[in-house]
Motif scaffolding. Structure first.
Motif, PDB file in Angstrom:
ATOM      1  N   ALA A 205       0.838  -1.211   0.000  1.00  9.94           N
ATOM      2  CA  ALA A 205       0.000   0.000   0.000  1.00  9.94           C
ATOM      3  C   ALA A 205       0.871   1.259   0.000  1.00  9.94           C
ATOM      4  CB  ALA A 205      -0.918  -0.011   1.220  1.00  9.94           C
ATOM      5  N   THR A 206       1.930   1.260   0.810  1.00 10.38           N
ATOM      6  CA  THR A 206       2.753   2.477   0.890  1.00 10.38           C
ATOM      7  C   THR A 206       3.564   2.682  -0.384  1.00 10.38           C
ATOM      8  OG1 THR A 206       4.324   1.191   2.201  1.00 10.38           O
ATOM      9  CG2 THR A 206       2.993   2.750   3.399  1.00 10.38           C
ATOM     10  N   SER A 207       3.959   1.586  -1.049  1.00 11.33           N
ATOM     11  CA  SER A 207       4.713   1.776  -2.296  1.00 11.33           C
ATOM     12  C   SER A 207       3.820   2.445  -3.333  1.00 11.33           C
ATOM     13  CB  SER A 207       5.265   0.451  -2.823  1.00 11.33           C
ATOM     14  OG  SER A 207       4.251  -0.317  -3.408  1.00 11.33           O
ATOM     15  N   GLU A 208       2.520   2.112  -3.325  1.00 10.64           N
ATOM     16  CA  GLU A 208       1.602   2.757  -4.260  1.00 10.64           C
ATOM     17  C   GLU A 208       1.376   4.211  -3.843  1.00 10.64           C
ATOM     18  OE1 GLU A 208      -1.811   0.157  -4.354  1.00 10.64           O
ATOM     19  OE2 GLU A 208      -0.583  -1.425  -5.270  1.00 10.64           O
ATOM     20  N   GLU A 209       1.129   4.417  -2.553  1.00 14.52           N
ATOM     21  CA  GLU A 209       0.847   5.770  -2.065  1.00 14.52           C
ATOM     22  C   GLU A 209       2.036   6.709  -2.285  1.00 14.52           C
ATOM     23  OE1 GLU A 209      -1.270   6.055   1.473  1.00 14.52           O
ATOM     24  OE2 GLU A 209      -0.939   8.210   1.631  1.00 14.52           O
ATOM     25  N   PHE A 210       3.253   6.207  -2.048  1.00 15.75           N
ATOM     26  CA  PHE A 210       4.448   7.056  -2.154  1.00 15.75           C
ATOM     27  C   PHE A 210       5.081   6.972  -3.549  1.00 15.75           C
ATOM     28  CE2 PHE A 210       3.801   6.904   2.272  1.00 15.75           C
ATOM     29  CZ  PHE A 210       4.522   7.910   2.886  1.00 15.75           C
ATOM     30  N   ASP A 211       4.477   6.167  -4.451  1.00 21.57           N
ATOM     31  CA  ASP A 211       5.023   5.977  -5.788  1.00 21.57           C
ATOM     32  C   ASP A 211       6.512   5.597  -5.709  1.00 21.57           C
ATOM     33  OD1 ASP A 211       4.931   5.806  -8.488  1.00 21.57           O
ATOM     34  OD2 ASP A 211       5.351   7.921  -8.850  1.00 21.57           O
ATOM     35  N   MET A 212       6.759   4.557  -4.918  1.00 23.37           N
ATOM     36  CA  MET A 212       8.127   4.211  -4.544  1.00 23.37           C
ATOM     37  C   MET A 212       8.487   2.841  -5.147  1.00 23.37           C
ATOM     38  SD  MET A 212       9.029   3.799  -0.519  1.00 23.37           S
ATOM     39  CE  MET A 212       7.925   2.396  -0.268  1.00 23.37           C
ATOM     40  N   SER A 213       9.737   2.692  -5.540  1.00 17.56           N
ATOM     41  CA  SER A 213      10.204   1.376  -5.979  1.00 17.56           C
ATOM     42  C   SER A 213      10.689   0.605  -4.751  1.00 17.56           C
ATOM     43  CB  SER A 213      11.378   1.509  -6.949  1.00 17.56           C
ATOM     44  OG  SER A 213      11.029   2.330  -8.018  1.00 17.56           O
ATOM     45  N   ILE A 214      10.574  -0.713  -4.826  1.00 19.78           N
ATOM     46  CA  ILE A 214      11.044  -1.546  -3.713  1.00 19.78           C
ATOM     47  C   ILE A 214      11.940  -2.659  -4.263  1.00 19.78           C
ATOM     48  CG2 ILE A 214      10.368  -3.143  -1.850  1.00 19.78           C
ATOM     49  CD1 ILE A 214       7.776  -1.691  -1.542  1.00 19.78           C
ATOM     50  N   ILE A 215      13.062  -2.888  -3.576  1.00 14.69           N
ATOM     51  CA  ILE A 215      13.797  -4.146  -3.787  1.00 14.69           C
ATOM     52  C   ILE A 215      13.465  -5.003  -2.576  1.00 14.69           C
ATOM     53  CG2 ILE A 215      16.038  -5.279  -4.000  1.00 14.69           C
ATOM     54  CD1 ILE A 215      17.181  -2.711  -5.147  1.00 14.69           C
ATOM     55  N   LEU A 216      12.754  -6.089  -2.807  1.00 14.39           N
ATOM     56  CA  LEU A 216      12.323  -6.939  -1.700  1.00 14.39           C
ATOM     57  C   LEU A 216      13.198  -8.196  -1.663  1.00 14.39           C
ATOM     58  CD1 LEU A 216      10.225  -7.523   0.525  1.00 14.39           C
ATOM     59  CD2 LEU A 216       8.831  -8.635  -1.214  1.00 14.39           C
ATOM     60  N   ILE A 217      13.992  -8.296  -0.604  1.00 18.33           N
ATOM     61  CA  ILE A 217      14.903  -9.433  -0.472  1.00 18.33           C
ATOM     62  C   ILE A 217      14.229 -10.515   0.364  1.00 18.33           C
ATOM     63  CG2 ILE A 217      17.113 -10.165   0.519  1.00 18.33           C
ATOM     64  CD1 ILE A 217      18.137  -7.333  -0.038  1.00 18.33           C
ATOM     65  N   THR A 218      14.190 -11.710  -0.142  1.00 19.82           N
ATOM     66  CA  THR A 218      13.555 -12.808   0.598  1.00 19.82           C
ATOM     67  C   THR A 218      14.070 -14.143   0.066  1.00 19.82           C
ATOM     68  OG1 THR A 218      11.420 -13.825   1.151  1.00 19.82           O
ATOM     69  CG2 THR A 218      11.557 -12.779  -0.988  1.00 19.82           C
ATOM     70  N   HIS A 219      13.881 -15.199   0.882  1.00 21.79           N
ATOM     71  CA  HIS A 219      14.170 -16.535   0.360  1.00 21.79           C
ATOM     72  C   HIS A 219      12.854 -17.242   0.059  1.00 21.79           C
ATOM     73  CE1 HIS A 219      13.636 -16.905   4.720  1.00 21.79           C
ATOM     74  NE2 HIS A 219      12.977 -17.991   4.373  1.00 21.79           N
ATOM     75  N   ASP A 220      11.739 -16.503   0.185  1.00 16.93           N
ATOM     76  CA  ASP A 220      10.408 -17.106   0.130  1.00 16.93           C
ATOM     77  C   ASP A 220       9.730 -16.778  -1.207  1.00 16.93           C
ATOM     78  OD1 ASP A 220       7.729 -17.738   0.450  1.00 16.93           O
ATOM     79  OD2 ASP A 220       7.691 -17.179   2.559  1.00 16.93           O
ATOM     80  N   MET A 221       9.608 -17.784  -2.066  1.00 20.48           N
ATOM     81  CA  MET A 221       8.984 -17.589  -3.374  1.00 20.48           C
ATOM     82  C   MET A 221       7.509 -17.181  -3.250  1.00 20.48           C
ATOM     83  SD  MET A 221      10.632 -17.682  -6.149  1.00 20.48           S
ATOM     84  CE  MET A 221      11.855 -18.340  -7.231  1.00 20.48           C
ATOM     85  N   GLY A 222       6.859 -17.596  -2.153  1.00 21.28           N
ATOM     86  CA  GLY A 222       5.457 -17.219  -1.929  1.00 21.28           C
ATOM     87  C   GLY A 222       5.340 -15.714  -1.754  1.00 21.28           C
ATOM     88  N   VAL A 223       6.263 -15.126  -0.996  1.00 19.89           N
ATOM     89  CA  VAL A 223       6.262 -13.673  -0.783  1.00 19.89           C
ATOM     90  C   VAL A 223       6.518 -12.959  -2.110  1.00 19.89           C
ATOM     91  CG1 VAL A 223       7.550 -11.792   0.328  1.00 19.89           C
ATOM     92  CG2 VAL A 223       6.956 -13.831   1.646  1.00 19.89           C
ATOM     93  N   ILE A 224       7.430 -13.509  -2.899  1.00 18.13           N
ATOM     94  CA  ILE A 224       7.734 -12.922  -4.218  1.00 18.13           C
ATOM     95  C   ILE A 224       6.466 -12.911  -5.084  1.00 18.13           C
ATOM     96  CG2 ILE A 224       9.001 -13.340  -6.388  1.00 18.13           C
ATOM     97  CD1 ILE A 224      10.929 -12.366  -4.325  1.00 18.13           C
ATOM     98  N   ALA A 225       5.773 -14.052  -5.112  1.00 16.74           N
ATOM     99  CA  ALA A 225       4.569 -14.165  -5.952  1.00 16.74           C
ATOM    100  C   ALA A 225       3.522 -13.149  -5.536  1.00 16.74           C
ATOM    101  CB  ALA A 225       4.005 -15.583  -5.849  1.00 16.74           C
ATOM    102  N   GLU A 226       3.409 -12.917  -4.248  1.00 15.46           N
ATOM    103  CA  GLU A 226       2.388 -12.029  -3.695  1.00 15.46           C
ATOM    104  C   GLU A 226       2.698 -10.553  -3.961  1.00 15.46           C
ATOM    105  OE1 GLU A 226      -1.034 -11.166  -1.667  1.00 15.46           O
ATOM    106  OE2 GLU A 226      -0.327 -13.159  -2.230  1.00 15.46           O
ATOM    107  N   MET A 227       4.000 -10.225  -3.933  1.00 12.94           N
ATOM    108  CA  MET A 227       4.375  -8.811  -3.844  1.00 12.94           C
ATOM    109  C   MET A 227       4.992  -8.193  -5.106  1.00 12.94           C
ATOM    110  SD  MET A 227       4.003  -7.560  -0.719  1.00 12.94           S
ATOM    111  CE  MET A 227       5.207  -6.233  -0.656  1.00 12.94           C
TER     112      MET A 227
END
Ligand code: SF4
Length: 353
Positions: A205-227
């Protein structure tokens, strides 16, 4: 689909970061090339020890030195190479235009200051505002990230918050200067699943509100699919596959990506069994030669994969791979040995014959 150059916010080219330890030289990042587009969420995924966090620290120029050293490469943000900036100029960008949140908020927050003081300090470091104005902004941003009774809780200490609320405080601190890029390193890993979902939802929600790019680091493919919009798969210091999330999840081309996706239980999947990636991530003091994945790869081509590092190949628009299955050398090897290795269009979990 590749996007035009003006859409690129951050471009990492040929990044190489080593750690010079008493045990030997840890070749943590050998060559990383990534573009981050404006307003996108890019996932950086891989097993522990693949170099994801070191990539993040290298972007921000905060690799602990010694023992770490960035030896090569460019980190181009708004057309300027951050590696050539002075410490003072880099401090203006860090926390202001590029912010970072870490896995464990308790170790990132100072236990002897109130959360309000810590958010206000971040604001006053980059904006010309009074202490009173900074506190008002802190309350506003704490409310925005869903901390109830923010006007009272602003005077609380970190230990008075739950794990999920502390992570919200960290997000508030990161967002306090409207960064264009947020690097989130395993932001929800230490939280239980319901809080994890709330934190991920908040980031979205905040990335949309702030028009911000995110690098999301994770080992979880489920989180990747969601986000994420795109995903970069990292293994032992290299990016091995990068592309649009829908393409990579539907037909991953790299054996390592296929292994990661094949290990996720999915009731809707056509495949019969979960797959495993045999072995473990290598010791990066003495990593395997050429393709570092070769001792674990089912499609290993002897005399090629262990001798020549594959170059990066664009297999379709916006979908890049580092694997010999798709290089000219690889095709010549397959022809010479009369063996088929192309796996890009084969469903996950099914082997080639
Ligand atoms: Fe496997 Fe060779 Fe591709 Fe490496 S280059 S992933 S060893 S097929």
């Amino acid at each position: 689909m590749s996007r035009p150059p003006e859409d690129v916010l951050l471009e990492i080219k040929g990044l190489k970061t080593y750690f010079f330890t008493e045990e030997g030289v840890v070749k943590a990042i050998e060559s990383v090339d990534i573009e981050v587009y404006k307003s996108e969420t890019l996932g950086l995924v891989g097993e522990s020890g693949s170099g994801k966090s070191v990539t993040a620290l290298s972007i921000l120029g905060i690799v602990p030195d010694p023992p770490g050293k960035i030896l090569d490469g460019q980190v181009v943000f708004h057309g300027q190479d951050l590696r050539h900036l002075s410490d003072a100029d880099m401090r203006k960008i860090r926390g202001n235009q590029i912010a970072m949140i870490f896995q464990d908020p308790m170790t990132s927050l100072n236990p002897v200051f109130t959360v309000g003081d810590q958010i206000s300090e971040a604001i006053m470091l980059h904006q010309k505002v009074s202490k009173k104005e900074a506190k008002e902004k802190s309350i506003k941003i704490m409310s925005l990230v869903g901390i109830p009774s923010a006007d009272e809780r602003v005077d609380n200490y970190p230990f008075e918050f739950s794990g999920g609320m502390r992570q919200r405080v960290m997000i508030a601190m990161a967002l306090s200067c409207n960064p264009e890029l947020l690097i989130a390193d395993e932001p929800s890993t230490s939280l239980d699943v319901t809080i994890q979902a709330q934190i991920l939802e908040l980031l979205k929600a905040t990335s949309e509100e702030f028009d911000m790019s995110i690098i999301l680091i994770t080992h979880d493919m489920g989180v990747i699919a969601e986000m994420c919009d795109r995903v970069a798969v990292m293994y032992a210091g290299y990016i091995c596959e990068i592309g649009d999330i829908m393409i990579i999840f539907k037909s991953p081309f790299h054996p390592y990506t296929r292994g990661l996706l094949g290990a996720i239980p999915r009731p809707d999947a056509e495949r019969e069994d979960l797959t495993i990636i045999r072995g473990a991530i290598p010791n990066l003091i003495n990593p395997p030669s050429a393709c570092r994945f070769h001792p674990r790869c089912d499609y290993f081509m002897q005399g090629l994969c262990d001798v020549i590092l594959p170059s990066i190949i664009e297999v379709e628009p916006g979908h890049d791979i580092r694997c010999h299955i798709y290089t000219e050398e690889g095709k010549a090897w397959m022809q010479k040995h009369g063996q088929q290795r192309e796996i890009g269009k084969i469903p996950i979990g099914k082997a080639i014959n």
